[in-house]
Design a protein around this motif. Structure first.
Motif, short mmCIF file in Angstrom:
data_model
loop_
_atom_site.label_atom_id
_atom_site.label_comp_id
_atom_site.label_asym_id
_atom_site.label_seq_id
_atom_site.Cartn_x
_atom_site.Cartn_y
_atom_site.Cartn_z
N PRO A 8 0.84 -1.20 0.00
CA PRO A 8 0.00 0.00 0.00
C PRO A 8 0.88 1.26 0.00
CG PRO A 8 -0.82 -1.59 1.59
CD PRO A 8 0.50 -2.11 1.12
N PRO A 9 0.43 2.35 -0.61
CA PRO A 9 1.26 3.54 -0.73
C PRO A 9 1.86 4.04 0.58
CG PRO A 9 -0.64 3.75 -2.14
CD PRO A 9 -0.85 2.50 -1.35
N ALA A 10 1.11 4.01 1.68
CA ALA A 10 1.66 4.49 2.95
C ALA A 10 2.81 3.61 3.42
CB ALA A 10 0.57 4.56 4.02
N ASP A 11 2.71 2.31 3.23
CA ASP A 11 3.79 1.40 3.62
C ASP A 11 5.02 1.65 2.75
OD1 ASP A 11 1.78 0.43 5.21
OD2 ASP A 11 1.99 -1.67 4.58
N ASP A 12 4.79 1.78 1.43
CA ASP A 12 5.90 2.06 0.53
C ASP A 12 6.56 3.39 0.86
OD1 ASP A 12 6.02 -0.24 -0.99
OD2 ASP A 12 4.74 0.51 -2.60
N LEU A 13 5.76 4.40 1.22
CA LEU A 13 6.33 5.70 1.57
C LEU A 13 7.15 5.59 2.84
CD1 LEU A 13 6.50 8.74 0.91
CD2 LEU A 13 4.50 9.07 2.37
N TYR A 14 6.65 4.87 3.84
CA TYR A 14 7.39 4.69 5.10
C TYR A 14 8.74 4.04 4.83
CZ TYR A 14 8.49 3.27 9.88
OH TYR A 14 9.12 3.10 11.10
N LEU A 15 8.76 2.96 4.05
CA LEU A 15 10.02 2.27 3.76
C LEU A 15 10.97 3.18 2.99
CD1 LEU A 15 8.70 -1.28 2.80
CD2 LEU A 15 9.78 -0.59 4.96
N THR A 16 10.43 3.93 2.04
CA THR A 16 11.25 4.84 1.24
C THR A 16 11.85 5.94 2.10
OG1 THR A 16 9.85 4.42 -0.69
CG2 THR A 16 11.21 6.39 -0.76
N ALA A 17 11.15 6.34 3.14
CA ALA A 17 11.59 7.45 3.99
C ALA A 17 12.57 7.02 5.08
CB ALA A 17 10.39 8.13 4.63
N HIS A 18 12.99 5.78 5.07
CA HIS A 18 13.91 5.29 6.09
C HIS A 18 15.12 4.60 5.47
CE1 HIS A 18 10.30 5.89 8.54
NE2 HIS A 18 11.11 5.95 9.57
N ASP A 19 16.25 4.75 6.14
CA ASP A 19 17.45 4.05 5.73
C ASP A 19 17.17 2.56 5.65
OD1 ASP A 19 20.68 4.15 5.73
OD2 ASP A 19 19.99 2.46 6.93
N THR A 20 17.61 1.92 4.58
CA THR A 20 17.24 0.52 4.36
C THR A 20 17.97 -0.46 5.28
OG1 THR A 20 18.91 0.31 2.61
CG2 THR A 20 16.67 0.94 1.94
N ILE A 21 18.98 0.00 6.00
CA ILE A 21 19.73 -0.89 6.91
C ILE A 21 19.37 -0.61 8.37
CG2 ILE A 21 21.98 -1.69 7.66
CD1 ILE A 21 21.32 -2.40 4.77
N ARG A 22 19.55 0.62 8.79
CA ARG A 22 19.35 0.97 10.20
C ARG A 22 17.94 1.46 10.52
NH1 ARG A 22 23.52 5.43 11.08
NH2 ARG A 22 22.79 5.92 8.98
N GLY A 23 17.18 1.81 9.49
CA GLY A 23 15.83 2.31 9.72
C GLY A 23 15.76 3.75 10.16
N LYS A 24 16.84 4.51 9.99
CA LYS A 24 16.84 5.92 10.38
C LYS A 24 16.01 6.73 9.39
CE LYS A 24 19.87 9.83 11.41
NZ LYS A 24 21.27 10.32 11.47
N SER A 25 15.14 7.60 9.91
CA SER A 25 14.27 8.38 9.05
C SER A 25 15.05 9.45 8.30
CB SER A 25 13.15 9.04 9.87
OG SER A 25 12.31 9.80 9.01
#
Length: 216
Positions: A8-25
């Motif tokens: 869903p777009p909100a999930d994709d946006l959340y993942l895109t807005a965070h570092d793919t390794i550490r999860g930093k926004s």
């Protein structure tokens, strides 16, 4: 190897807005919340549960969506029908409500993992991606399709619009050249429903207001 599924777009946006390794926004909490709030409202528009009439959100179908996050939001919209315009709802959801709804949904799906770090000031809770490839896929998908001049579906146009509205494009779409960006904006013009265009415009204006408020 098969590509990760489109979320869903909100999930994709959340993942895109965070570092793919550490999860930093990559965004401030306020900007992230504004983007996610608009994305959840956009999902309800895609589900044909709400319409945006001028500046007001109107519930047109009260049936649950089958998803806990959007169903909870739909129920609140139904209870408070006619009380607030779209900008008020986006601002309200940005206070942590949208982020919490999306994090819960991603955690239920096993796409992010909760981490607790104990310190002198208490326990800090954060989330990290369960898989870096899956976390990086939404932005990769947008970049690849645009650079190949392939058509984005409406959900990905919503994602791309909110990436631009929040300023996230500086981080994840920086490799697109002028021709690529022209192609993307041409798709917005031709293929993006007017109601969702308005939603993204309201989100972009809300982000601008939040930035100005922080500078004041």
């Amino acid at each position: 190897m098969a590509s990760p599924p489109q979320l869903p777009p909100a999930d994709d946006l959340y993942l895109t807005a965070h570092d793919t390794i550490r999860g930093k926004s990559l965004l401030s909490p306020a900007t992230l919340g504004l983007g996610l709030g608009a994305a959840l409202l956009g999902e309800l528009m895609l589900w044909r549960r709400i319409d945006l009439v001028e500046t007001e959100l109107i519930v047109i179908d009260e049936r649950p969506t089958g998803d806990a996050a959007t169903t909870a939001l739909l129920e609140q919209l139904r209870r408070e029908a006619g009380q607030h315009g779209v900008r008020n709802w986006v601002a309200y959801l940005s206070t942590g409500i949208a982020t919490d709804l999306v994090e819960r949904r991603l955690a239920r799906g096993g796409l992010i993992k909760r981490q607790e770090k104990r310190g002198l000031l208490g326990t800090k809770i954060s989330f990290v991606p369960a898989d870096s490839m899956t976390a990086g896929w939404p932005a990769t998908r947008i970049r690849t399709k645009v650079s190949r001049d392939e058509q984005l579906d409406v959900a990905d146009l919503l994602l791309a619009g909110l990436i631009l509205a929040t300023g996230l494009d500086q981080h994840v779409l920086a490799t697109l050249n002028a021709r690529d960006r022209a192609r993307l904006f041409d798709q917005f013009r031709r293929l993006f429903p007017a109601m969702l265009q308005q939603l993204v415009a309201h989100a972009e204006a809300a982000v601008g207001d939040a930035v100005m408020a922080r500078r004041a």
